[in-house]
Design a protein around this motif. Structure first.
Motif, PDB file in Angstrom:
ATOM      1  N   MET A   1       0.956  -1.049   0.137  1.00  0.00           N
ATOM      2  CA  MET A   1      -0.070   0.197  -0.064  1.00  0.00           C
ATOM      3  C   MET A   1       0.993   1.180   0.308  1.00  0.00           C
ATOM      4  SD  MET A   1      -2.998   1.466   2.959  1.00  0.00           S
ATOM      5  CE  MET A   1      -4.320  -0.758   2.549  1.00  0.00           C
ATOM      6  N   ILE A   2       0.100   2.203  -0.374  1.00  0.00           N
ATOM      7  CA  ILE A   2       1.492   3.150  -0.760  1.00  0.00           C
ATOM      8  C   ILE A   2       1.649   4.208   0.376  1.00  0.00           C
ATOM      9  CG2 ILE A   2      -1.112   4.468  -1.599  1.00  0.00           C
ATOM     10  CD1 ILE A   2       0.592   6.120  -3.809  1.00  0.00           C
ATOM     11  N   ASP A   3       2.232   5.127   0.759  1.00  0.00           N
ATOM     12  CA  ASP A   3       2.113   5.517   2.197  1.00  0.00           C
ATOM     13  C   ASP A   3       2.396   7.109   1.675  1.00  0.00           C
ATOM     14  OD1 ASP A   3       3.387   6.608   4.461  1.00  0.00           O
ATOM     15  OD2 ASP A   3       4.889   5.920   4.890  1.00  0.00           O
ATOM     16  N   PHE A   4       0.959   7.362   1.613  1.00  0.00           N
ATOM     17  CA  PHE A   4       0.089   8.460   2.293  1.00  0.00           C
ATOM     18  C   PHE A   4       0.992   9.415   2.865  1.00  0.00           C
ATOM     19  CE2 PHE A   4      -3.205   6.040   0.412  1.00  0.00           C
ATOM     20  CZ  PHE A   4      -3.409   6.330  -0.112  1.00  0.00           C
ATOM     21  N   SER A   5       1.770   8.777   3.965  1.00  0.00           N
ATOM     22  CA  SER A   5       3.049  10.412   5.049  1.00  0.00           C
ATOM     23  C   SER A   5       3.651  11.132   3.351  1.00  0.00           C
ATOM     24  CB  SER A   5       2.800  10.080   5.674  1.00  0.00           C
ATOM     25  OG  SER A   5       4.175   8.544   5.622  1.00  0.00           O
ATOM     26  N   ASP A   6       4.184  10.062   2.421  1.00  0.00           N
ATOM     27  CA  ASP A   6       5.088  10.342   2.152  1.00  0.00           C
ATOM     28  C   ASP A   6       4.655  11.951   1.116  1.00  0.00           C
ATOM     29  OD1 ASP A   6       7.190   8.974   3.158  1.00  0.00           O
ATOM     30  OD2 ASP A   6       6.681   7.562   1.854  1.00  0.00           O
ATOM     31  N   LEU A   7       3.771  12.152   0.406  1.00  0.00           N
ATOM     32  CA  LEU A   7       2.879  12.353  -0.369  1.00  0.00           C
ATOM     33  C   LEU A   7       2.437  14.130   0.017  1.00  0.00           C
ATOM     34  CD1 LEU A   7       1.155   9.691  -2.102  1.00  0.00           C
ATOM     35  CD2 LEU A   7       3.521  10.600  -3.089  1.00  0.00           C
ATOM     36  N   LEU A   8       2.544  14.027   1.541  1.00  0.00           N
ATOM     37  CA  LEU A   8       1.464  15.352   1.814  1.00  0.00           C
ATOM     38  C   LEU A   8       2.925  15.864   3.026  1.00  0.00           C
ATOM     39  CD1 LEU A   8      -0.499  17.334   1.845  1.00  0.00           C
ATOM     40  CD2 LEU A   8      -2.062  16.178   3.162  1.00  0.00           C
ATOM     41  N   LYS A   9       3.057  17.302   2.976  1.00  0.00           N
ATOM     42  CA  LYS A   9       4.541  17.174   3.523  1.00  0.00           C
ATOM     43  C   LYS A   9       4.082  18.380   4.799  1.00  0.00           C
ATOM     44  CE  LYS A   9       7.431  13.672   2.311  1.00  0.00           C
ATOM     45  NZ  LYS A   9       8.878  13.869   1.926  1.00  0.00           N
ATOM     46  N   THR A  10       4.605  19.018   5.245  1.00  0.00           N
ATOM     47  CA  THR A  10       5.110  20.335   5.877  1.00  0.00           C
ATOM     48  C   THR A  10       5.573  21.441   4.454  1.00  0.00           C
ATOM     49  OG1 THR A  10       5.025  20.169   7.743  1.00  0.00           O
ATOM     50  CG2 THR A  10       5.685  22.014   8.008  1.00  0.00           C
ATOM     51  N   ASP A  11       5.387  22.364   3.999  1.00  0.00           N
ATOM     52  CA  ASP A  11       6.176  23.265   3.702  1.00  0.00           C
ATOM     53  C   ASP A  11       7.092  24.024   4.342  1.00  0.00           C
ATOM     54  OD1 ASP A  11       7.053  25.398   1.556  1.00  0.00           O
ATOM     55  OD2 ASP A  11       4.875  25.618   0.696  1.00  0.00           O
ATOM     56  N   ASN A  12       8.309  23.850   4.355  1.00  0.00           N
ATOM     57  CA  ASN A  12       9.225  24.493   4.817  1.00  0.00           C
ATOM     58  C   ASN A  12      10.207  25.249   3.925  1.00  0.00           C
ATOM     59  OD1 ASN A  12       9.167  23.069   7.725  1.00  0.00           O
ATOM     60  ND2 ASN A  12       9.543  21.610   7.040  1.00  0.00           N
ATOM     61  N   GLN A  13       9.501  26.198   2.774  1.00  0.00           N
ATOM     62  CA  GLN A  13      10.076  26.456   1.895  1.00  0.00           C
ATOM     63  C   GLN A  13      11.185  25.751   0.984  1.00  0.00           C
ATOM     64  OE1 GLN A  13       8.673  29.366   0.791  1.00  0.00           O
ATOM     65  NE2 GLN A  13       7.490  28.384   2.412  1.00  0.00           N
ATOM     66  N   GLN A  14      11.006  24.262   0.620  1.00  0.00           N
ATOM     67  CA  GLN A  14      12.113  23.339   0.630  1.00  0.00           C
ATOM     68  C   GLN A  14      11.535  23.778  -1.137  1.00  0.00           C
ATOM     69  OE1 GLN A  14       9.858  22.157   2.472  1.00  0.00           O
ATOM     70  NE2 GLN A  14       9.615  20.130   2.894  1.00  0.00           N
ATOM     71  N   PRO A  15      12.642  23.297  -2.316  1.00  0.00           N
ATOM     72  CA  PRO A  15      12.000  23.417  -3.396  1.00  0.00           C
ATOM     73  C   PRO A  15      10.749  22.950  -3.638  1.00  0.00           C
ATOM     74  CG  PRO A  15      15.024  23.036  -3.748  1.00  0.00           C
ATOM     75  CD  PRO A  15      13.843  22.822  -2.410  1.00  0.00           C
TER      76      PRO A  15
END
Length: 465
Positions: A1-15
């Motif tokens: 099963m896909i790990d959804f936590s890899d697809l929605l993350k906090t925006d820390n101004q990463q590229p």
């Protein structure tokens, strides 16, 4: 099963690539302010400002590009408005121009759902990660995505791999992280205590023996909530056998159990203050020398006798015993999910679960919450005069109405006989299947009504959220 936590993350101004949202009201003004080269890029990609359109806008180098897309309403982001975009974009990290995805994050995640358990080829693209500044909504959205995927996965699995023991294992897997207690009744204890569940499933192979699976979680002092799911793992119709066309999708006849289990997972993950009691009546309606017959009379757990007018009306039988058990602990609310009748699909189609309820205020709240979260329900009446259709000359009640009229209503009226008087009760006759794909919602198993009921429960038991 896909790990959804890899697809929605906090925006820390990463590229990340920027996504500019437009809607039909804002498109013309935006387009008129663009340079000739930008309008040329849009034209080359056949971007016309229609809802669902998207285009890539190139910057200074090959890694410098952004996205523009058109949604129905930028001010009200529904759960599926970014799903088509998430399906189409290449692998990478993205952020919305205003930094907040809101409800649309769910569609972004579900657009990347794949059921590939039985496939060797993998045609999926790499992960598309959405960055958001709305940090408080990340975990609740992930919980919704995981619950939705659980329903889809369970319904998509063929019956040979999703029998009663597999349902039991699924309940145990959900229970373990939360310390919930699972008990299962089978064999002689099932025959004595839950005779209708036993009768429906007794013709199945021994390895697929029927059972009642119960999960309990929560503080004893909290209001008791009973969730009941129909777990018919395959429905041949029994001796009133279905035609081959009618059996084709009967692996999904445990879709009610999948909904109830996924909702239980949501409740526990969000730690709603309830004393949760999940009951799944699991059986295969098979054909054999010992199958229950048309004309048989079954004695239910409640003591009511039931004449079998049709062995293909088996779901209401297993639910009757489970609802009786749920009511014995005097719950504050009872909710059942079931892929119960073809009549409901004829009445409201595949997208709308038919809702039956013995309390007008509660029904209105459920419908309103379904509208709010874009998981609609449609109420049908518990029309008591139709109970005459279930009369039996030799037993307390017949399991199948005469004449074929109002099939969804008479099924609900049958269930009503097993719900304690004055106990609020919701019954969802859901299809649990999507016959054609939509963005973020592939053809196959689908959660229909689960999010609506979860929002109702949040409002009922944690109104300050």
């Amino acid at each position: 099963m896909i790990d959804f936590s890899d697809l929605l993350k906090t925006d820390n101004q990463q590229p990340a690539h920027m996504i500019q949202l437009l809607d039909p009201d804002s498109y013309d003004a935006w387009n008129s302010g663009q340079s000739a080269s930008t309008r040329h890029m849009l034209s080359a990609q056949k971007f016309r400002g229609k809802i669902g359109d998207h285009a890539l806008l190139w910057g200074g180098d090959q890694h410098d590009w952004s996205v523009v897309t058109v949604v129905p309403d930028r001010g009200k982001m529904g759960p599926w408005c970014l799903a088509k975009l998430a399906e189409a974009l290449p692998e990478g990290q993205y952020r919305l121009a205003d930094g907040r995805a809101g409800d649309a994050a769910l569609g972004w995640l579900m657009a990347q759902y794949r059921f590939d358990r039985y496939r060797q080829d993998d045609n999926s693209t790499g992960p598309k990660v959405l960055l958001t500044q709305d940090v408080a909504r990340i975990e609740p959205t992930l919980h919704l995505a995981r619950a939705t995927a659980l329903v889809r996965d369970m319904v998509n699995v063929p019956a040979a791999d999703m029998g009663p023991p597999d349902l039991e294992q699924a309940v145990e897997r959900v229970a373990q992280p939360f310390g919930a207690r699972v008990t299962t009744t089978r064999g002689d204890a099932l025959e004595q205590g839950f005779p209708m569940i036993h009768a429906v499933g007794k013709a199945a192979d021994r390895s697929f023996a029927p059972r009642l699976i119960e999960l309990e979680w929560g503080e004893p002092s909290d209001p008791r909530l009973a969730l009941v799911g129909k777990g018919i793992c395959f429905d041949s119709g029994g001796l009133d056998i279905k035609p081959s066309s009618g059996m084709r999708l009967m692996k999904k006849d445990m879709g009610g159990a999948a909904h109830a289990l996924a909702l239980a997972q949501l409740i526990m993950a969000n730690r709603l203050p309830v004393r949760l009691h999940l009951l799944i009546a699991a059986a295969e309606n098979a054909i054999g020398a010992n199958a229950f017959r048309p004309g048989d009379i079954l004695r239910s757990r409640k003591g009511l006798t039931v004449e079998i007018g049709n062995t293909d009306a088996e779901g209401r039988l297993v639910l009757g015993d489970a609802l009786t058990r749920a009511g014995e602990d005097r719950p504050d609310l009872v909710i059942d999910f079931a892929t119960l009748t073809g009549a409901a699909r004829v009445a409201v189609g595949p997208d709308l679960p038919a809702l039956f309820c013995n309390n007008d205020d509660l029904a209105g709240q459920a419908i309103a919450h379904g509208t709010d979260v874009d998981d609609p329900l449609w109420r049908l009446p518990l029309w008591d005069p139709y109970a005459d259709m279930l009369k039996s000359d030799v037993a307390d009640i017949n399991n199948a109405g005469d004449g074929g009229f109002a099939g969804a209503i008479t099924a609900a009226l049958f269930l009503k006989r097993f719900v304690p008087d004055n106990t609020p009760w919701l019954h969802l006759d859901t299809f649990a299947w999507r016959p054609s794909a939509k963005p973020g919602r592939p053809k196959g198993g689908e959660a229909l009504g689960m999010r609506a009921i979860f929002r109702l429960l949040q409002d009922r038991y944690r109104p300050e959220r």
